[in-house]
Design an enzyme around this catalytic site. Structure first.
Site, PDB file in Angstrom:
ATOM      1  N   CYS A  78       7.804   1.791  15.401  1.00 56.13           N
ATOM      2  CA  CYS A  78       6.546   1.371  17.017  1.00 56.13           C
ATOM      3  C   CYS A  78       7.129  -0.010  17.703  1.00 56.13           C
ATOM      4  O   CYS A  78       6.451  -0.755  16.879  1.00 56.13           O
ATOM      5  CB  CYS A  78       5.347   2.089  16.846  1.00 56.13           C
ATOM      6  SG  CYS A  78       5.449   3.122  16.290  1.00 56.13           S
ATOM      7  N   GLU A  91      21.183   3.911   2.340  1.00 56.41           N
ATOM      8  CA  GLU A  91      20.993   2.985   3.510  1.00 56.41           C
ATOM      9  C   GLU A  91      21.285   3.443   5.382  1.00 56.41           C
ATOM     10  O   GLU A  91      20.707   3.905   6.229  1.00 56.41           O
ATOM     11  CB  GLU A  91      19.339   2.214   3.520  1.00 56.41           C
ATOM     12  CG  GLU A  91      19.932   1.413   3.575  1.00 56.41           C
ATOM     13  CD  GLU A  91      19.148   0.002   3.992  1.00 56.41           C
ATOM     14  OE1 GLU A  91      17.633  -0.572   4.707  1.00 56.41           O
ATOM     15  OE2 GLU A  91      19.123  -1.463   3.144  1.00 56.41           O
ATOM     16  N   LYS A 134      12.124  -1.683  10.914  1.00 56.27           N
ATOM     17  CA  LYS A 134      12.300  -2.835  10.039  1.00 56.27           C
ATOM     18  C   LYS A 134      11.320  -3.410   9.661  1.00 56.27           C
ATOM     19  O   LYS A 134      11.099  -3.838   8.578  1.00 56.27           O
ATOM     20  CB  LYS A 134      13.034  -3.358  11.496  1.00 56.27           C
ATOM     21  CG  LYS A 134      13.816  -5.559  10.967  1.00 56.27           C
ATOM     22  CD  LYS A 134      14.835  -4.737  10.252  1.00 56.27           C
ATOM     23  CE  LYS A 134      14.874  -6.440   9.479  1.00 56.27           C
ATOM     24  NZ  LYS A 134      16.001  -6.851   8.363  1.00 56.27           N
ATOM     25  N   ASN A 153       0.793   1.294  17.769  1.00 60.13           N
ATOM     26  CA  ASN A 153       1.483   1.005  16.937  1.00 60.13           C
ATOM     27  C   ASN A 153       0.655   1.511  15.579  1.00 60.13           C
ATOM     28  O   ASN A 153      -0.998   0.535  15.501  1.00 60.13           O
ATOM     29  CB  ASN A 153       1.970   0.362  16.700  1.00 60.13           C
ATOM     30  CG  ASN A 153       2.928  -0.526  14.938  1.00 60.13           C
ATOM     31  OD1 ASN A 153       3.418   1.125  14.698  1.00 60.13           O
ATOM     32  ND2 ASN A 153       3.224  -1.605  14.955  1.00 60.13           N
ATOM     33  N   GLY A 154       0.665   2.475  14.293  1.00 63.52           N
ATOM     34  CA  GLY A 154      -0.634   2.337  13.838  1.00 63.52           C
ATOM     35  C   GLY A 154      -0.279   3.649  12.587  1.00 63.52           C
ATOM     36  O   GLY A 154       0.161   4.875  13.711  1.00 63.52           O
ATOM     37  N   ARG A 164      12.900  -1.845  15.326  1.00 55.43           N
ATOM     38  CA  ARG A 164      11.850  -1.891  14.373  1.00 55.43           C
ATOM     39  C   ARG A 164      12.186  -0.157  14.468  1.00 55.43           C
ATOM     40  O   ARG A 164      11.430   0.316  13.304  1.00 55.43           O
ATOM     41  CB  ARG A 164      10.530  -1.924  14.816  1.00 55.43           C
ATOM     42  CG  ARG A 164      10.540  -3.708  15.535  1.00 55.43           C
ATOM     43  CD  ARG A 164       9.264  -3.961  16.496  1.00 55.43           C
ATOM     44  NE  ARG A 164       8.503  -3.111  16.277  1.00 55.43           N
ATOM     45  CZ  ARG A 164       7.263  -4.252  15.100  1.00 55.43           C
ATOM     46  NH1 ARG A 164       8.089  -5.330  14.898  1.00 55.43           N
ATOM     47  NH2 ARG A 164       6.273  -3.409  14.587  1.00 55.43           N
ATOM     48  N   HIS A 172      22.129   6.795 -21.831  1.00 54.50           N
ATOM     49  CA  HIS A 172      20.819   7.430 -22.622  1.00 54.50           C
ATOM     50  C   HIS A 172      20.587   8.792 -21.613  1.00 54.50           C
ATOM     51  O   HIS A 172      19.916   8.798 -21.387  1.00 54.50           O
ATOM     52  CB  HIS A 172      20.003   6.308 -22.386  1.00 54.50           C
ATOM     53  CG  HIS A 172      20.142   5.246 -23.662  1.00 54.50           C
ATOM     54  ND1 HIS A 172      20.326   5.556 -25.030  1.00 54.50           N
ATOM     55  CD2 HIS A 172      20.717   3.904 -23.413  1.00 54.50           C
ATOM     56  CE1 HIS A 172      20.168   4.451 -25.597  1.00 54.50           C
ATOM     57  NE2 HIS A 172      20.989   3.514 -24.483  1.00 54.50           N
ATOM     58  N   LYS A 221      21.494  -1.065   0.384  1.00 50.96           N
ATOM     59  CA  LYS A 221      22.717  -1.322   1.166  1.00 50.96           C
ATOM     60  C   LYS A 221      23.484   0.415   1.466  1.00 50.96           C
ATOM     61  O   LYS A 221      23.609   0.863   2.530  1.00 50.96           O
ATOM     62  CB  LYS A 221      23.962  -2.882   0.639  1.00 50.96           C
ATOM     63  CG  LYS A 221      22.838  -4.244   0.981  1.00 50.96           C
ATOM     64  CD  LYS A 221      22.181  -3.669   2.309  1.00 50.96           C
ATOM     65  CE  LYS A 221      20.656  -3.615   2.224  1.00 50.96           C
ATOM     66  NZ  LYS A 221      19.474  -4.976   1.970  1.00 50.96           N
ATOM     67  N   TRP A 228       7.843   5.249  16.591  1.00 49.99           N
ATOM     68  CA  TRP A 228       8.671   5.872  14.914  1.00 49.99           C
ATOM     69  C   TRP A 228       7.542   6.945  15.062  1.00 49.99           C
ATOM     70  O   TRP A 228       6.696   6.832  14.561  1.00 49.99           O
ATOM     71  CB  TRP A 228       8.969   4.823  14.205  1.00 49.99           C
ATOM     72  CG  TRP A 228       9.219   5.302  12.992  1.00 49.99           C
ATOM     73  CD1 TRP A 228      10.717   4.948  13.102  1.00 49.99           C
ATOM     74  CD2 TRP A 228       8.820   5.589  12.140  1.00 49.99           C
ATOM     75  NE1 TRP A 228      10.804   5.350  11.451  1.00 49.99           N
ATOM     76  CE2 TRP A 228       9.947   5.545  11.048  1.00 49.99           C
ATOM     77  CE3 TRP A 228       7.387   5.644  11.366  1.00 49.99           C
ATOM     78  CZ2 TRP A 228       9.263   5.973   9.208  1.00 49.99           C
ATOM     79  CZ3 TRP A 228       7.118   6.292  10.170  1.00 49.99           C
ATOM     80  CH2 TRP A 228       8.720   6.560   9.202  1.00 49.99           C
ATOM     81  N   GLU A 248      20.807  -3.099  -4.926  1.00 49.01           N
ATOM     82  CA  GLU A 248      20.656  -4.299  -4.254  1.00 49.01           C
ATOM     83  C   GLU A 248      21.955  -3.312  -2.723  1.00 49.01           C
ATOM     84  O   GLU A 248      21.565  -2.952  -2.281  1.00 49.01           O
ATOM     85  CB  GLU A 248      20.059  -5.653  -3.501  1.00 49.01           C
ATOM     86  CG  GLU A 248      20.602  -5.748  -2.176  1.00 49.01           C
ATOM     87  CD  GLU A 248      19.868  -5.339  -1.571  1.00 49.01           C
ATOM     88  OE1 GLU A 248      18.145  -4.783  -1.507  1.00 49.01           O
ATOM     89  OE2 GLU A 248      19.597  -5.587  -0.570  1.00 49.01           O
TER      90      GLU A 248
HETATM   91  C1  F6R Z   1      16.644  -2.613   3.100  1.00 46.50           C
HETATM   92  C2  F6R Z   1      15.139  -3.117   3.493  1.00 46.50           C
HETATM   93  C3  F6R Z   1      14.152  -2.800   3.413  1.00 46.50           C
HETATM   94  C4  F6R Z   1      12.853  -4.419   3.490  1.00 46.50           C
HETATM   95  C5  F6R Z   1      11.565  -3.422   3.029  1.00 46.50           C
HETATM   96  C6  F6R Z   1      10.356  -4.179   2.764  1.00 46.50           C
HETATM   97  O1  F6R Z   1      17.698  -2.932   4.368  1.00 46.50           O
HETATM   98  O2  F6R Z   1      15.189  -3.665   4.728  1.00 46.50           O
HETATM   99  O3  F6R Z   1      14.046  -2.041   2.146  1.00 46.50           O
HETATM  100  O4  F6R Z   1      13.496  -4.903   2.366  1.00 46.50           O
HETATM  101  O5  F6R Z   1      10.909  -2.869   4.143  1.00 46.50           O
HETATM  102  O6  F6R Z   1      10.036  -4.952   4.200  1.00 46.50           O
HETATM  103  P1  F6R Z   1       9.765  -6.490   4.057  1.00 46.50           P
HETATM  104  O7  F6R Z   1      10.816  -7.045   4.238  1.00 46.50           O
HETATM  105  O8  F6R Z   1       9.760  -6.892   5.302  1.00 46.50           O
HETATM  106  O9  F6R Z   1       8.608  -6.648   4.156  1.00 46.50           O
END
Ligand code: F6R
Length: 612
Positions: A2, A492, A607, A101-102, A28, A508, A489, A75, A485
């Site tokens: 949001c 997502e 985000k 937001n929340g 976001r 295993h 990537k 969101w 990681e």
């Molecule tokens: C993936 C990504 C998320 C964030 C996670 C934590 O690309 O960006 O997995 O890493 O939501 O977010 P922060 O770092 O803002 O606490």
């Protein structure tokens, strides 16, 4: 999650300023957008499910404009994404409008009371609409918007940033926050409230960070901050040093690609801020003495998603160099078990946004048990930063794409620097080795350019495999942390079902899934583990797998075994993650591009994850 923008100025134009602000907050994550303005003394609301461009189609009427308004990108949490559930929401006679937001945890009980005692009809399925009606009732009783907002915050439970305005007091917007972000921007003849600075950076780089529980009253002339008892608070203005360009695409097709290419600069900046002229790590501003460090008998690194993956690399570095046991936990798990934390624990929270609810709550839990809290954060003044004993900032600059790239590599740099600093303080590191790692870190920005020079080849491999339904990532040692990681990537942003596993674990169970054409990324950058990785590659190839390896330049063994090999320049095993992750980021980017995905704003993701 949001995005909120509020604006009060001298003249009309609020519509475009708020729309522009909402666009800057698109990163976001959202599924609907809306805007409310006070037009000729009446609140007018326009809202629409989907992209902001859908909202733009219904706000063209020039009479729909004002000098004051609030906007929102939603969101969904309670109620599906729809026009009705989009914000802003109004009270029954539409004299008051809010954005939120929340999550309001006790919204059901408040809603029932409002229906029972005030015969209020609700239009949406959201928890947020109760705020509008509750404020409406309180405003009717006390005749003052500020009092009404203050009273409402005592009645609601949960997490919130709320911005409200009323046609009965058409000169102000009022904001309040608990556990989700709110910043106020000081403009010329106008002022702002927003979830994040990019929303108004074009107009103002003078910012007030609003703290938990505070209420802020914004008119065109001033910004006044109050505590819960209505005492006015003096707050210093924070001057933003990065400019609008940093939050724009600068010629790249997507923020993600731009941010991938900004990694050398981010790494260099993060290093420069923490290295003295004599090449020693300085923790200026961080109050951790040698005695403090020798007192710690355990370190918890707690984070979510990509930041958690950075923590896993941190474990390798800290345990190897500083010889302290490190446990790495996802924040949502840490906070719901009974972690063994006490005054001898160092708790390291890693968070790009500094607003991730689970990380913040885990941090509070650790503090309540006596741990010393050091946070690694990108967003200056964010909640995680403010609530920590010490902050180690990453200097990645604003990260806009939802998929984290430059935040991750700068978090890694912080992990290495913390490991080196602690090791030196404890006397667990040889001087030559310390210097070697520092030199290796300094060399990374340059070496990244060599990785970038393979971008075209990586794009070709991505084109070849973009129709794949699933993919696997394997590695040993620190490569196994990086494989997590790489896999995240890919899934997502491209929505390909990908899976990462320590290479040694394959046999295993997971090897049962390997058949003709199964695609593997095999990370094989660790000199000491190259032969073992070679055997793993042989095993999967024998079952028909196609293998794309990432290996150090000159690693013939791996290059000969794999179907494709992407090279990283020679460097110490310890620092390879800073290089290895980059081809994986690029691969994910190009696969998503070939699949026509919304790269910067993948579906269902936000985000800044400000709800648990
Ligand atoms: C993936 C990504 C998320 C964030 C996670 C934590 O690309 O960006 O997995 O890493 O939501 O977010 P922060 O770092 O803002 O606490």
């Amino acid at each position: 999650m949001c995005g909120i923008v509020g604006y009060v100025g001298n003249e009309t134009g609020a519509k475009d300023i708020i729309l522009g602000g909402l666009k800057s907050l698109e990163y976001r994550g959202y599924d609907s957008a809306g805007i409310a303005l006070i037009c000729k003394g009446k609140i007018e609301v326009r809202k629409k499910v989907g992209e902001i461009s859908n909202l733009e189609k219904i706000v063209g009427d020039p009479s729909f404009d004002s000098n004051i308004g609030i906007g929102h990108t939603r969101w969904a949490t309670h109620g599906v994404p729809s026009d009705i559930n989009a914000h802003p929401h109004c009270n029954s006679d539409e004299t008051l409008s809010i954005v939120h937001n929340g999550i309001i945890e006790n919204y059901m009980e408040i809603k029932e009371q409002l229906v029972r005692e005030h015969d209020i009809t609700f239009k949406s399925d959201t928890d947020s609409e109760v705020i509008a009606h509750l404020l409406g009732v309180y405003f009717d009783e006390c005749g003052d918007l500020q009092d009404a907002v203050a009273r409402a915050t005592k009645r609601i439970r949960g997490t919130y940033t709320i911005v409200a305005m009323s046609s009965r007091e058409p000169d102000k917007i009022i904001g309040v926050r608990k556990d989700t972000p709110l910043v106020a921007g000081l403009g010329k003849g106008c002022n702002f409230l927003a979830s994040d600075i990019p929303a108004f950076l074009k107009y103002s780089g003078q910012v007030y960070f609003i703290e938990n529980g505070e209420l802020v009253v914004v008119t065109k002339d001033d910004i006044r901050i109050f505590d819960t008892e209505r005492n006015e608070i003096h707050r210093d203005v924070f001057h933003v040093t990065w400019d609008v360009d940093a939050a724009e695409k600068g010629g790249y097709e997507h923020f993600m690609l731009k941010e991938i290419h900004e990694q050398p600069a981010g790494i260099e900046e993060t290093l420069t801020r923490r290295l003295d002229d004599d090449g020693l790590v300085n923790l200026d501003g961080i109050n951790m003495t040698k005695e403090d460090i020798s007192k710690f008998n355990k370190i918890y690194i707690v984070a979510c998603g990509t930041a958690y993956h950075a923590g896993l690399v941190g474990k390798y570095a800290i345990e190897k160099m500083a010889k302290i046991t490190v446990e790495v936990d996802v924040a949502s798990e840490f906070r719901y078990r009974d972690p063994l934390v006490d005054e001898k624990t160092l708790f390291i929270a890693i968070s790009q946004s500094g607003e991730t609810q689970d990380t913040l709550q885990a941090l509070r839990l650790a503090r309540s048990k006596g741990a010393r809290v050091l946070s690694v954060v990108n967003v200056i003044g964010s909640s995680v930063a403010r609530e920590s004993d010490d902050v180690f900032y990453t200097w990645a600059g604003p990260e806009i794409a939802v998929a984290s790239t430059k935040a991750y590599t700068t978090q890694l740099v912080c992990m290495y620097l913390i490991a080196l600093y602690m090791a030196k303080a404890k006397g667990t590191i040889e001087d030559a080795y310390y210097r070697m790692i520092i030199n290796e870190l300094k060399g990374i920005p340059e070496k990244l350019n060599m990785v970038f020079s393979q971008e075209k080849e990586i794009e070709k491999i991505a084109e070849q495999f973009h129709r794949q339904n699933e993919m696997f990532f394997i590695g040993r040692g620190v490569d196994s942390a990086v494989s997590l990681e790489g896999s995240l990537k890919l899934k997502e942003i491209s929505y390909i079902n990908s899976f990462a596993i320590a290479a040694g674990e394959l046999k295993h169970g997971t090897i049962a899934l390997v058949e003709n054409g199964t695609v593997f990324f095999a990370l094989a950058t660790q000199d000491g583990l190259a032969e073992k990785m070679g055997s793993n590659i042989e095993e999967i190839k024998a079952r028909g797998a196609y293998v794309i390896a990432v290996a150090k330049e000159g690693s013939r063994l791996i290059a000969d075994l794999a179907d494709n090999c992407i090279f990283i320049p020679k460097c110490a095993d310890e620092v390879t993650p800073l290089l290895t992750v980059v081809p994986l980021q690029m691969f994910a980017y190009y696969v998503a591009k070939f699949r026509g995905c919304n790269i910067d704003k993948p579906k269902n993701l936000a985000k800044s994850v400000t709800v648990e």
